[in-house]
Scaffold this motif. Sequence first.
Motif, PDB file in Angstrom:
ATOM      1  N   VAL B  95      22.591 -11.138  24.478  1.00  0.00           N
ATOM      2  CA  VAL B  95      21.454 -10.662  23.682  1.00  0.00           C
ATOM      3  C   VAL B  95      21.887  -9.412  22.927  1.00  0.00           C
ATOM      4  O   VAL B  95      22.888  -8.779  23.270  1.00  0.00           O
ATOM      5  CB  VAL B  95      20.217 -10.342  24.556  1.00  0.00           C
ATOM      6  CG1 VAL B  95      19.687 -11.597  25.205  1.00  0.00           C
ATOM      7  CG2 VAL B  95      20.527  -9.280  25.578  1.00  0.00           C
ATOM      8  N   PHE B  96      21.150  -9.073  21.870  1.00  0.00           N
ATOM      9  CA  PHE B  96      21.415  -7.835  21.145  1.00  0.00           C
ATOM     10  C   PHE B  96      20.682  -6.722  21.879  1.00  0.00           C
ATOM     11  O   PHE B  96      19.495  -6.482  21.661  1.00  0.00           O
ATOM     12  CB  PHE B  96      20.955  -7.959  19.685  1.00  0.00           C
ATOM     13  CG  PHE B  96      21.509  -9.183  18.994  1.00  0.00           C
ATOM     14  CD1 PHE B  96      22.881  -9.399  18.950  1.00  0.00           C
ATOM     15  CD2 PHE B  96      20.671 -10.113  18.406  1.00  0.00           C
ATOM     16  CE1 PHE B  96      23.408 -10.516  18.320  1.00  0.00           C
ATOM     17  CE2 PHE B  96      21.182 -11.239  17.772  1.00  0.00           C
ATOM     18  CZ  PHE B  96      22.557 -11.447  17.731  1.00  0.00           C
ATOM     19  N   GLY B  97      21.409  -6.046  22.774  1.00  0.00           N
ATOM     20  CA  GLY B  97      20.790  -5.181  23.771  1.00  0.00           C
ATOM     21  C   GLY B  97      19.989  -4.024  23.214  1.00  0.00           C
ATOM     22  O   GLY B  97      18.964  -3.650  23.777  1.00  0.00           O
ATOM     23  N   ARG B  98      20.458  -3.443  22.092  1.00  0.00           N
ATOM     24  CA  ARG B  98      19.773  -2.258  21.573  1.00  0.00           C
ATOM     25  C   ARG B  98      18.697  -2.595  20.545  1.00  0.00           C
ATOM     26  O   ARG B  98      18.161  -1.729  19.878  1.00  0.00           O
ATOM     27  CB  ARG B  98      20.797  -1.288  20.971  1.00  0.00           C
ATOM     28  CG  ARG B  98      21.517  -0.488  22.042  1.00  0.00           C
ATOM     29  CD  ARG B  98      22.668   0.269  21.464  1.00  0.00           C
ATOM     30  NE  ARG B  98      23.651  -0.655  20.936  1.00  0.00           N
ATOM     31  CZ  ARG B  98      24.877  -0.288  20.543  1.00  0.00           C
ATOM     32  NH1 ARG B  98      25.224   0.967  20.599  1.00  0.00           N
ATOM     33  NH2 ARG B  98      25.729  -1.181  20.090  1.00  0.00           N
ATOM     34  N   MET B  99      18.422  -3.892  20.418  1.00  0.00           N
ATOM     35  CA  MET B  99      17.334  -4.299  19.522  1.00  0.00           C
ATOM     36  C   MET B  99      16.174  -4.768  20.394  1.00  0.00           C
ATOM     37  O   MET B  99      16.366  -5.145  21.544  1.00  0.00           O
ATOM     38  CB  MET B  99      17.804  -5.440  18.609  1.00  0.00           C
ATOM     39  CG  MET B  99      18.997  -5.029  17.768  1.00  0.00           C
ATOM     40  SD  MET B  99      19.691  -6.386  16.793  1.00  0.00           S
ATOM     41  CE  MET B  99      18.449  -6.581  15.525  1.00  0.00           C
ATOM     42  N   GLY B 161      16.785 -13.312  33.928  1.00  0.00           N
ATOM     43  CA  GLY B 161      16.052 -14.545  33.664  1.00  0.00           C
ATOM     44  C   GLY B 161      15.377 -14.513  32.305  1.00  0.00           C
ATOM     45  O   GLY B 161      15.403 -15.486  31.555  1.00  0.00           O
ATOM     46  N   GLU B 162      14.769 -13.359  31.984  1.00  0.00           N
ATOM     47  CA  GLU B 162      14.073 -13.252  30.703  1.00  0.00           C
ATOM     48  C   GLU B 162      15.059 -13.139  29.546  1.00  0.00           C
ATOM     49  O   GLU B 162      14.775 -13.586  28.436  1.00  0.00           O
ATOM     50  CB  GLU B 162      13.115 -12.057  30.726  1.00  0.00           C
ATOM     51  CG  GLU B 162      11.960 -12.303  31.688  1.00  0.00           C
ATOM     52  CD  GLU B 162      10.879 -11.228  31.626  1.00  0.00           C
ATOM     53  OE1 GLU B 162       9.791 -11.490  32.153  1.00  0.00           O
ATOM     54  OE2 GLU B 162      11.131 -10.136  31.073  1.00  0.00           O
ATOM     55  N   GLN B 163      16.220 -12.542  29.797  1.00  0.00           N
ATOM     56  CA  GLN B 163      17.241 -12.504  28.736  1.00  0.00           C
ATOM     57  C   GLN B 163      17.679 -13.926  28.381  1.00  0.00           C
ATOM     58  O   GLN B 163      17.924 -14.246  27.222  1.00  0.00           O
ATOM     59  CB  GLN B 163      18.443 -11.663  29.170  1.00  0.00           C
ATOM     60  CG  GLN B 163      18.127 -10.181  29.238  1.00  0.00           C
ATOM     61  CD  GLN B 163      19.365  -9.307  29.407  1.00  0.00           C
ATOM     62  OE1 GLN B 163      20.466  -9.811  29.545  1.00  0.00           O
ATOM     63  NE2 GLN B 163      19.160  -8.002  29.411  1.00  0.00           N
ATOM     64  N   LYS B 164      17.781 -14.785  29.416  1.00  0.00           N
ATOM     65  CA  LYS B 164      18.168 -16.174  29.144  1.00  0.00           C
ATOM     66  C   LYS B 164      17.108 -16.884  28.316  1.00  0.00           C
ATOM     67  O   LYS B 164      17.422 -17.638  27.394  1.00  0.00           O
ATOM     68  CB  LYS B 164      18.409 -16.913  30.462  1.00  0.00           C
ATOM     69  CG  LYS B 164      19.585 -16.339  31.231  1.00  0.00           C
ATOM     70  CD  LYS B 164      20.367 -17.412  31.957  1.00  0.00           C
ATOM     71  CE  LYS B 164      21.769 -16.900  32.201  1.00  0.00           C
ATOM     72  NZ  LYS B 164      22.679 -17.884  32.755  1.00  0.00           N
TER      73      LYS B 164
END
Lengths: 318, 264
Positions: B95-99, B161-164
């Motif tokens: 994921v684009f972590g800082r967005m 889980g939510e990142q997936k």
Amino acid sequence: MQSSNRKALLGLTLFLILFPVVAMNVSAIGHYLDIMIFVGIYCLINMGLSLLMGYAGQISLGHAAFFGLGAYTSGILCTKFSMSPWLAMVAGVGITALVAYIVGVPSLKLKGHYLAMATLGFGVIVHIFFNEEVSLTGGPSGFSDIPGLSILGFSLNSDLSYYILVWFLVLLTLIFSLNVIHSRIGRALRSLHDSELAADAMGVETSRYKVMIFVLSAVYASVAGSLYTHYVGFLSPSSFDFFLSIKLVMMVVVGGMHNIWGALLGTWLLTFLGNEWLHVFHDFDILVYGAILLAVVMFLPDGLVHLVPRMSRVWKRG
Amino acid sequence: MNTESSPLFLHVENLQKSFGGVQALKGLSFKVSPGIIKAIIGPNGAGKTTLFNVITGVFPPNGGAIALNGMSIEGCKAREIARLGVSRTFQNVEVFGRMTVLENVMVGRHIQSRAGIISTGLRLVGMRREERQIRESAMQHLAFVGLENRATELAANLPLGEQKLLEVARALATDPKILLLDEPAGGLNTRETEGLAALIHRILEQGITVVLVEHDMNLVMDISDEIMVMNFGEKIAEGKPKQIKNDPLVIEAYLGEEVDYSDL
Ligand SMILES: Nc1ncnc2c1ncn2[C@@H]1O[C@H](COP(=O)(O)OP(=O)(O)OP(=O)(O)O)[C@@H](O)[C@H]1O
Ligand SMILES: [Mg+2]
């Protein structure tokens, strides 16, 4: 535009209007107007660097070269070819953009330290060019008698008129940049910063966007260079050396590179420190810069601008 | 969401990929028909992720062919594959972590929008309209996976889980015809995995073909129309879940691993 940005823009504009009123009436800080012109010129460059480094995650240690290309193109075309300054500025933008494109396409394929080295090398080469191409650039001693700017027949012959022009352009560039940041292009830049793999998979043309933002940042620097030329009236290579490239990066990092406002804050702080508040250190000012940089990187990795929301929270709590 | 989807056939023929001495894919051939859920299973290191990476253009194959509706795409860039209607998620989340969560999905709309640097810098009318559409569509995709109330959070702050799920929403936002999911259930609890199965069915109902790499055998046997089994870069079996369960080669391949065979 986000409301926080709108408020900050309003605040900045008010400050810019009040500043000359105060500065010109308090003799102790009368010359601050002159320093603020340089702050504005460096802010132009650093907004581009912020887009490139903070948003797209690509470093450049060669931006003094783009600044210099704009400055020399304007200076040479206006003195040796009597071209109109505004036309020369446009020519400078064209030349700088072309050079940035040619340099950017191969170098931006590199990452991290390699990109830093490539851009650094480019900066050094351009600096050598300014020094050695004597017939064109005047060599190490440069050249002078560069005409000033005029708008609709009014020649800008006071610090105040340059102050107004430079900061007007800074505000326009800031609004343009904020608009780009809050768009699909800004998101594309930030996405490739966080995960190039995923950005590619989403169809983002990562290499194209890297080059695009590199060229845009070079264009900002070129305009800054032209303004510098006409304000100062003379040019020599020492204004565009490797140390300037480093200082520019420092300003952006100290202010906070993940936020374009941070670039403005850092530029303002370090320019005033360098021109005014650190005179006691003479040539050792670079060491003081280094110490500030170290302190910020260690204790405030997101830069000084990160303190602003914290302070306003404290303020609201009373 | 995905209204005008014409069917897309994926054909892979004799695909080879090696990393130095390691042959990760040794002449793999299979096809994926539109409108099905196809699972790809196999022990660790079988080459499943490598297969996804080669299909989506992360790196080119050393040999063989990949075709979408007969058009060969091997060696195409990732961004070109995305435009042809193949999207994916990542085994190790990317994921684009800082967005923010919403911005992540908005990046998924990138290929469905076109505003350039001038029209964005000047906020021209067309760009503003497009920006509104990007936001609305991204919000719909977030709601589709059930993350709408996470929209303003930073992606890095979500649990795994939510990142997936976020990666699924982001991939769906590109309007794909084929969606490649690399171990979407990894790290999910039983309840979350049930939700995932329902989600995959809803994706299929949108007319999107799903190719699923997964170690959770219950999930795979439950939802797949077809299963392909890989081992050491080769296909060792392919068929309906029932056939796969009783295939001696599959059982043998898994014997080296500590898997619960009562499920198979
Ligand atoms: N980028 C790479 N560089 C070098 N070797 C790689 C690379 N990617 C995969 N490999 C090797 O290729 C082989 C297949 O790996 P791959 O990740 O495709 O397996 P997998 O089936 O996805 O396994 P898992 O179930 O553990 O995810 C392994 O031996 C792995 O070490
Ligand atoms: Mg894998």
